[in-house]
Design a protein around this motif. Sequence first.
Motif, PDB file in Angstrom:
ATOM      1  N   LEU A 522       0.829  -1.203   0.000  1.00  0.00           N
ATOM      2  CA  LEU A 522       0.000   0.000   0.000  1.00  0.00           C
ATOM      3  C   LEU A 522       0.867   1.258   0.000  1.00  0.00           C
ATOM      4  CD1 LEU A 522      -2.877   1.138   0.148  1.00  0.00           C
ATOM      5  CD2 LEU A 522      -2.696   1.062   2.648  1.00  0.00           C
ATOM      6  N   ALA A 523       1.927   1.236   0.807  1.00  0.00           N
ATOM      7  CA  ALA A 523       2.830   2.392   0.846  1.00  0.00           C
ATOM      8  C   ALA A 523       3.491   2.613  -0.513  1.00  0.00           C
ATOM      9  CB  ALA A 523       3.885   2.177   1.927  1.00  0.00           C
ATOM     10  N   LEU A 524       3.816   1.523  -1.204  1.00  0.00           N
ATOM     11  CA  LEU A 524       4.441   1.646  -2.517  1.00  0.00           C
ATOM     12  C   LEU A 524       3.478   2.262  -3.520  1.00  0.00           C
ATOM     13  CD1 LEU A 524       6.970   0.995  -4.204  1.00  0.00           C
ATOM     14  CD2 LEU A 524       5.967  -1.238  -4.709  1.00  0.00           C
ATOM     15  N   ARG A 525       2.197   1.856  -3.439  1.00  0.00           N
ATOM     16  CA  ARG A 525       1.208   2.407  -4.378  1.00  0.00           C
ATOM     17  C   ARG A 525       0.920   3.876  -4.107  1.00  0.00           C
ATOM     18  NH1 ARG A 525      -3.549  -2.145  -5.359  1.00  0.00           N
ATOM     19  NH2 ARG A 525      -2.231  -3.679  -6.423  1.00  0.00           N
ATOM     20  N   MET A 526       0.996   4.265  -2.826  1.00  0.00           N
ATOM     21  CA  MET A 526       0.679   5.643  -2.467  1.00  0.00           C
ATOM     22  C   MET A 526       1.851   6.594  -2.714  1.00  0.00           C
ATOM     23  SD  MET A 526      -1.495   5.083   1.037  1.00  0.00           S
ATOM     24  CE  MET A 526      -1.772   6.842   1.246  1.00  0.00           C
ATOM     25  N   THR A 527       3.031   6.023  -2.941  1.00  0.00           N
ATOM     26  CA  THR A 527       4.198   6.863  -3.221  1.00  0.00           C
ATOM     27  C   THR A 527       4.083   7.436  -4.629  1.00  0.00           C
ATOM     28  OG1 THR A 527       5.570   5.494  -1.788  1.00  0.00           O
ATOM     29  CG2 THR A 527       6.708   6.928  -3.357  1.00  0.00           C
ATOM     30  N   PRO A 528       4.144   8.746  -4.778  1.00  0.00           N
ATOM     31  CA  PRO A 528       4.018   9.325  -6.126  1.00  0.00           C
ATOM     32  C   PRO A 528       5.182   8.905  -7.006  1.00  0.00           C
ATOM     33  CG  PRO A 528       4.673  11.003  -4.541  1.00  0.00           C
ATOM     34  CD  PRO A 528       4.321   9.774  -3.750  1.00  0.00           C
ATOM     35  N   PRO A 529       4.906   8.631  -8.273  1.00  0.00           N
ATOM     36  CA  PRO A 529       5.999   8.226  -9.177  1.00  0.00           C
ATOM     37  C   PRO A 529       7.000   9.354  -9.370  1.00  0.00           C
ATOM     38  CG  PRO A 529       3.983   8.664 -10.416  1.00  0.00           C
ATOM     39  CD  PRO A 529       3.611   8.707  -8.958  1.00  0.00           C
ATOM     40  N   THR A 530       8.235   8.966  -9.520  1.00  0.00           N
ATOM     41  CA  THR A 530       9.310   9.944  -9.726  1.00  0.00           C
ATOM     42  C   THR A 530       9.251  10.494 -11.147  1.00  0.00           C
ATOM     43  OG1 THR A 530      10.680   8.726  -8.165  1.00  0.00           O
ATOM     44  CG2 THR A 530      11.794  10.310  -9.588  1.00  0.00           C
ATOM     45  N   GLU A 531       9.243  11.816 -11.250  1.00  0.00           N
ATOM     46  CA  GLU A 531       9.206  12.438 -12.575  1.00  0.00           C
ATOM     47  C   GLU A 531      10.553  12.263 -13.274  1.00  0.00           C
ATOM     48  OE1 GLU A 531       6.785  13.852 -14.145  1.00  0.00           O
ATOM     49  OE2 GLU A 531       5.295  13.632 -12.533  1.00  0.00           O
ATOM     50  N   PRO A 532      10.532  11.815 -14.510  1.00  0.00           N
ATOM     51  CA  PRO A 532      11.817  11.695 -15.224  1.00  0.00           C
ATOM     52  C   PRO A 532      12.460  13.046 -15.447  1.00  0.00           C
ATOM     53  CG  PRO A 532       9.963  11.386 -16.730  1.00  0.00           C
ATOM     54  CD  PRO A 532       9.378  11.466 -15.350  1.00  0.00           C
ATOM     55  N   ASP A 533      13.766  13.053 -15.386  1.00  0.00           N
ATOM     56  CA  ASP A 533      14.522  14.288 -15.575  1.00  0.00           C
ATOM     57  C   ASP A 533      14.638  14.588 -17.074  1.00  0.00           C
ATOM     58  OD1 ASP A 533      16.092  16.462 -15.380  1.00  0.00           O
ATOM     59  OD2 ASP A 533      17.876  15.435 -14.572  1.00  0.00           O
TER      60      ASP A 533
END
Length: 536
Positions: A522-533
């Motif tokens: 659940l914590a992994l799903r709630m973590t916002p995806p990292t924006e590519p540089d």
Amino acid sequence: MSQAPAAPVAHPPLPLPQALAYMGASVVLALSQGLGQGFVSANIPQTAGDLGITTTQASWLMAAYMIPRASLPLLLIKIRTQYGLRRFAEVGIIAYVVVAFASVWISDFRSAVVVQTLSGAAAAPLSTLAFMYMLEPLSPQWKMRLGLPAAMAVMMAGPTLARVVSPALIGDGGLTWVHLTALGMAMVSLMLVFRLPLRPVPHMKVIQPLDFLSFLLIGVGFAGLTIGFVMGPIHYWSDAPWIGVLLAVSVAALAMAVAVELNRAAPLLDIRWLASPAMLHLTATLFLFRLILSEQSAGAPRMFQMLGVAPAQMTGLFAIIVGASLLGGLACVAWIRPDRVPVLHLAALLLIALGAFMDAHSTVDTRPEQMIVSQALIGFAGMLFLPPAMMAGLVSALARGPQYLLSFVIVFISTQSLGGVLGSGLFTTLINHRQAAHYATLTEQLAATDAPTAQAITGRMAALASQIPDAATRRLQAVGQIAQDASAQATVMAYNDAYLLTAGIALAAAAALILHMLRDRLALRMTPPTEPDTTP
């Protein structure tokens, strides 16, 4: 101030023939250590008879062997780092051969205690050597995947294998052949260590004077806990005040060791890291698992012993357990990955719960053949749990730096050595308590005026009529047989309670692990995806 240990040297993998030779040497070393420990624990009654002492006195031999096994590894890694792998291996194996030779000449209780203490001290480096010889020829990616499960499978199988071979070795000749077998294994190990030297690593001056103070305090603490939990169930704790004093001294010594280590610039143990939530969780996990595995080491073998089953009649069961442990090691080789550790632990806990629940339906007529499936499940589960747990701990320690390796190794060894002793002691204490409670209940139901009891006494008297002419003596004998049957029934009921408790603890741990896995997901799903540089 000592230097921090250097990073491990990455040697290239060895050619296949040489690699097989080193891995074979690891198997011999692991079996030498495992059989030596198993010969002590499996042959306590035979040792008592051979030395002309009571089984209570013979239990001191087990405590004497386990004390240095639990505490000596504290210094071994630093000794190995400062003086070199080859010297460490050669001195360690020579000491083991000398002690094995001395054990052949044991003639009384005092000499047996001294030799067993030396045996435990000499065997402590062997487990380290078994690991190093298994890992030595492998490439880095195979050290964790193949080397770690293979070494642990053989090491865990050793004590159980001792129960398989001991009846054939003892025969009518006492323990002489047991000691000669241990000596033979030690001499083969000596030859292999000198014929197949470990590749050198850089030496570092890492031993400090305060290390010996910390080691002394931790050794006193571990020794007191070992003696207390080996002898406590035998003397039933409160009947021997010295056990309480000993445990209090042990706790005080460990507390002093913690105080010393917290105030050192370069501690033997990094207490702050060990007290971190992740390490406390790993320590609790290892300790809990070792406790529930006591169902196999302190459960079925002792129950069958109480029921009058001879050791030779249990060899088939123990051979199956050895086979199941080795299969568990092979399964780990195929499945072990850092991201699969929780799944492997969940599978192990469920298998243990199933095996213990099956054992909880034992009766006085249960024999080793009826426990083959359940004990095989538990043996298989043991190997699904420990290698992934050790891999997770090693990865965590090495990620922080090589100097943290010693702290993790001490956690692992203490939870396994001390955890085994504590688990066996607590398991036996529970059995003693429940056996007394069940026996009291059964004897209350066996009133002589009760019709079924009177009928049973009459039937027993009739069966004894041809052997005992006197009616009064015949009646006493019949009543004694019924009381003996009640005692056996109470013993089996007590073991069933312990098996059921083990299954409950395993299921509770599995439920907690599932919740932990769901929380992580659940914590992994709630973590916002990292924006590519996208910066040019």
